[in-house]
Motif scaffolding. Structure first.
Motif, PDB file in Angstrom:
ATOM      1  N   THR A 140      34.166  -2.006  73.573  1.00 51.15           N
ATOM      2  CA  THR A 140      35.495  -1.953  74.180  1.00 51.15           C
ATOM      3  C   THR A 140      35.695  -2.942  75.332  1.00 51.15           C
ATOM      4  O   THR A 140      36.809  -3.368  75.586  1.00 51.15           O
ATOM      5  CB  THR A 140      35.850  -0.514  74.656  1.00 51.15           C
ATOM      6  OG1 THR A 140      34.748   0.008  75.356  1.00 51.15           O
ATOM      7  CG2 THR A 140      36.235   0.371  73.498  1.00 51.15           C
ATOM      8  N   CYS A 141      34.619  -3.298  76.042  1.00 56.12           N
ATOM      9  CA  CYS A 141      34.819  -4.284  77.123  1.00 56.12           C
ATOM     10  C   CYS A 141      34.063  -5.575  76.855  1.00 56.12           C
ATOM     11  O   CYS A 141      34.145  -6.508  77.642  1.00 56.12           O
ATOM     12  CB  CYS A 141      34.434  -3.695  78.478  1.00 56.12           C
ATOM     13  SG  CYS A 141      32.663  -3.484  78.707  1.00 56.12           S
ATOM     14  N   CYS A 197      32.914   1.919  80.608  1.00 57.19           N
ATOM     15  CA  CYS A 197      34.048   2.217  79.727  1.00 57.19           C
ATOM     16  C   CYS A 197      34.169   3.719  79.498  1.00 57.19           C
ATOM     17  O   CYS A 197      35.266   4.244  79.397  1.00 57.19           O
ATOM     18  CB  CYS A 197      33.929   1.442  78.421  1.00 57.19           C
ATOM     19  SG  CYS A 197      34.306  -0.317  78.626  1.00 57.19           S
ATOM     20  N   CYS A 232      29.930   1.413  76.719  1.00 56.30           N
ATOM     21  CA  CYS A 232      29.112   1.382  77.937  1.00 56.30           C
ATOM     22  C   CYS A 232      29.550   2.461  78.940  1.00 56.30           C
ATOM     23  O   CYS A 232      30.620   3.055  78.815  1.00 56.30           O
ATOM     24  CB  CYS A 232      29.178   0.002  78.597  1.00 56.30           C
ATOM     25  SG  CYS A 232      30.711  -0.323  79.480  1.00 56.30           S
ATOM     26  N   CYS A 291      28.983  -3.862  74.542  1.00 55.62           N
ATOM     27  CA  CYS A 291      29.947  -2.760  74.492  1.00 55.62           C
ATOM     28  C   CYS A 291      31.171  -3.162  73.659  1.00 55.62           C
ATOM     29  O   CYS A 291      31.763  -4.206  73.896  1.00 55.62           O
ATOM     30  CB  CYS A 291      30.360  -2.390  75.916  1.00 55.62           C
ATOM     31  SG  CYS A 291      31.764  -1.266  75.966  1.00 55.62           S
TER      32      CYS A 291
END
Ligand SMILES: [Zn+2]
Length: 489
Positions: free
Chosen positions: A68-69, A19, A16, A66
């Protein structure tokens, strides 16, 4: 490594915008103005970046979660979070400030780690092996989520006195992630015989799992690199609130000779129905929280049958999880009036104080002076000679053994104490009564100082006088502690 290449790759992985900014190492309020920052670091700005696909069932355009988050920074998540916070008891707390404590699942940390390996694969030496390539999630929460939550809730961020909002997040893949991590852990840190098993924790991952310590091949055997796009975002496990601790101080005068300091219970039964502590707590603490949880402290105490007059004795209430973080003077005066109605205790100078101020109550107790007035009876009419013997305004030292009446709660010791002054006068209505004005060091037992308790206090008023003398009534006249500040109405 060009910033544009980095962002292009992150986009390819479905990362996102927020990120992307984390991997571009944005700081402070750079997260609030994304476009400006992208331009500053020479990256093409695309509002709708990230992985976009058409959900086959409803043909609606939707963004993937997303990797990563797990959408921690998405608008949807923020809106849900605000809704969840609003549905708690937050409305009951009259606090201007809040503190946010967010507990995130370990899977999120593993996903950061996986992206780190992916970036090393992609950009090689440009990526450090021992320093994380991103702004940590913890830091990003502070920079991205906290300001938004505060703004929407119209609160300020107040780490000292704010209402603590603890948010526990979970994710459906958490368990699986931990199982994989345990598998990796058994390979990287095989347990030696007799060695204690170190539980999987965030700090363990931070300390032991970096590309410098765990090879990319090994990590990739167990985890997906880069992290896969997930179908599900984070979930709220629980949101709990904890109000600030507040401290309310004042000075009390004890008017009754039939009132204990704290609830007096003997063999499971109440001896007296009320106490100073209870009267004060129910009139002050009720306003802030459940009075049962309040801690009442005072600068010393008096016996059940002793009054405390003059400016009164300083006290402070420690009130945890308070619903109110302030106290206006009108409310404080109203509390004083209500306590006065008890006709047993009277309180003045009610005010909120700081935690540091508690030291006034707790420290220096031994060195304070206390002024008492005792009405005493002797076996005969008082004479000038007797009054002269008891006129010791220069003071004297005594040795005092722990009185028998308190031996059940205090150890037996002989303590030196200073009597700073002693002065006697005759009661005009009854010449067999003497009024003693005594100034002593705090911690002196006055009743024993007067009658001597069979020689357990030496010298005593009785031994100075050379005849028995007994206390009929005792008042505390002044306590040598100029705190809390007096409030003039
Ligand atoms: Zn993200």
């Amino acid at each position: 490594m060009k910033n544009q290449d980095l962002v292009d790759y992150l986009k390819e992985c479905g990362v996102c915008l927020f990120c992307q900014l984390r991997y571009l190492k944005a700081r402070g309020n750079e997260y609030q103005n994304k476009q400006e920052y992208f331009e500053k670091v020479n990256v093409l700005y695309e509002e709708d970046s990230g992985c976009i696909e058409y959900a086959p069932t409803n043909k609606r355009k939707r963004r993937n979660v997303c990797p990563t988050c797990l959408d921690l920074f998405s608008d949807d998540f923020r809106d849900q979070l605000l809704l969840s916070i609003s549905s708690t008891d937050i409305g009951k707390y009259d606090c201007d400030g809040i503190v946010i404590a967010m507990s995130i699942p370990i899977i999120l940390q593993l996903r950061q780690l996986s992206m780190w390996y992916a970036l090393i694969d992609k950009f090689g030496d440009n990526v450090s092996l021992d320093r994380t390539p991103d702004v940590s999630l913890k830091e990003a929460i502070k920079l991205i989520l906290n300001p938004t939550i505060c703004e929407k809730l119209k609160k300020s961020y107040d780490i000292n006195n704010g209402l603590m909002v603890t948010i526990n997040l979970s994710h459906s893949q958490e368990e699986e992630g931990i199982t994989r991590l345990e598998k990796l852990n058994n390979i990287v840190n095989p347990r030696k015989r007799g060695e204690k098993y170190e539980k999987i924790s965030r700090s363990l991952i931070e300390r032991k799992y970096t590309p410098a310590r765990v090879s990319s091949e090994l990590f990739k055997e167990i985890f997906d690199v880069p992290p896969l796009i997930s179908n599900e975002g984070l979930k709220f496990d629980s949101i709990s609130l904890l109000g600030p601790s507040v401290y309310v101080a004042g000075r009390y005068r004890k008017i009754s000779r039939k009132l204990s300091h704290t609830p007096w219970v003997l063999n499971g039964e109440r001896v007296m129905d009320d106490s100073i502590e209870e009267i004060i707590n129910r009139n002050i603490a009720n306003y802030f929280c459940d009075p049962k949880k309040v801690n009442f402290m005072s600068s010393g105490r008096e016996d059940v049958d002793v009054r405390c007059l003059g400016a009164g004795r300083p006290f402070v209430l420690e009130i945890p999880n308070a619903l109110q973080s302030s106290l206006n003077s009108e409310k404080a005066r109203q509390m004083e009036d209500n306590i006065d109605k008890s006709q047993k205790v009277s309180v003045r100078d009610i005010q909120m104080v700081k935690r540091e101020d508690l030291s006034h109550i707790k420290m220096g107790e031994e060195h304070k002076r206390k002024c008492y007035r005792a009405l005493c009876q002797i076996g005969s009419v008082a004479t000038i000679d007797m009054l002269r013997k008891l006129d010791l305004q220069q003071g004297f030292e005594i040795q005092q053994k722990t009185p028998i009446r308190v031996l059940h709660r205090r150890p037996l010791h002989t303590r030196p104490r200073t009597v700073y002054s002693l002065k006697a006068s005759v009661c005009q209505q009854n010449k067999c009564l003497i009024i003693l004005d005594i100034v002593t060091q705090a911690g002196t037992y006055i009743k024993e100082l007067v009658h001597g308790e069979f020689g357990r206090t030496i010298p005593s008023v009785a031994s100075l006088l050379g005849q028995p003398i007994d206390i009929v009534a005792l008042d505390v006249m002044e306590i040598d502690l100029d705190w809390p500040p007096s409030i003039s109405v």
